[in-house]
Write an enzyme that holds these catalytic residues in place. Structure first.
Site, PDB file in Angstrom:
ATOM      1  N   ARG A   9       9.823   1.867 -67.897  1.00  0.00           N
ATOM      2  CA  ARG A   9      10.168   2.695 -66.883  1.00  0.00           C
ATOM      3  C   ARG A   9      11.999   3.332 -67.824  1.00  0.00           C
ATOM      4  O   ARG A   9      11.742   4.645 -68.637  1.00  0.00           O
ATOM      5  CB  ARG A   9      10.361   3.393 -65.646  1.00  0.00           C
ATOM      6  CG  ARG A   9       9.194   3.184 -65.411  1.00  0.00           C
ATOM      7  CD  ARG A   9       9.324   3.134 -63.659  1.00  0.00           C
ATOM      8  NE  ARG A   9      10.071   1.209 -62.734  1.00  0.00           N
ATOM      9  CZ  ARG A   9      10.685   1.472 -61.989  1.00  0.00           C
ATOM     10  NH1 ARG A   9      11.068   2.521 -61.246  1.00  0.00           N
ATOM     11  NH2 ARG A   9      11.099  -0.072 -61.796  1.00  0.00           N
ATOM     12  N   ASN A  16       6.882   3.484 -61.006  1.00  0.00           N
ATOM     13  CA  ASN A  16       5.887   2.975 -60.821  1.00  0.00           C
ATOM     14  C   ASN A  16       4.922   3.397 -59.338  1.00  0.00           C
ATOM     15  O   ASN A  16       5.039   3.673 -58.626  1.00  0.00           O
ATOM     16  CB  ASN A  16       6.792   1.341 -59.885  1.00  0.00           C
ATOM     17  CG  ASN A  16       6.961   0.930 -61.212  1.00  0.00           C
ATOM     18  OD1 ASN A  16       6.992   0.828 -62.493  1.00  0.00           O
ATOM     19  ND2 ASN A  16       8.020  -0.340 -61.339  1.00  0.00           N
TER      20      ASN A  16
END
EC number: 3.6.1.7
Length: 91
Positions: free
Chosen positions: A21, A39
């Site tokens: 990320r 997530n």
């Protein structure tokens, strides 16, 4: 003129705990893409990204590989209508 649009991607494999990320955010900012990455409980990463079509193509190509320590098994993509986001966030 390049068309602006958004895409939603789901990335599975070894994609959590490998800076996926944060790396996506860094590249998105370089490409002037807005949106977010988060997530999911099932181990995947979900990415929602908006920007110019050519920049999104470059970003999607990267999402299919991910950062150095990631292993991407599957990366699905759905194109969506343009939505004006201000930044790219890690959720």
């Amino acid at each position: 003129m390049t068309k602006e649009l958004c895409m939603r991607c789901y990335i599975s494999g070894r994609v959590q705990g490998v800076w996926f990320r944060a790396s996506a955010k860094k590249l998105a900012e370089q490409l002037m893409i807005s949106g977010w990455a988060r997530n999911l409980a099932d181990g995947r990463v979900e990415v929602f990204a908006c920007g110019k079509e050519d920049k999104l193509e470059e970003f999607y190509t990267w999402l299919q590989k991910g950062p150095l320590n990631a292993r991407v098994d599957v990366c699905t993509r759905e194109n969506l209508p343009w939505k004006d986001y201000i930044s790219f966030d890690v959720l």
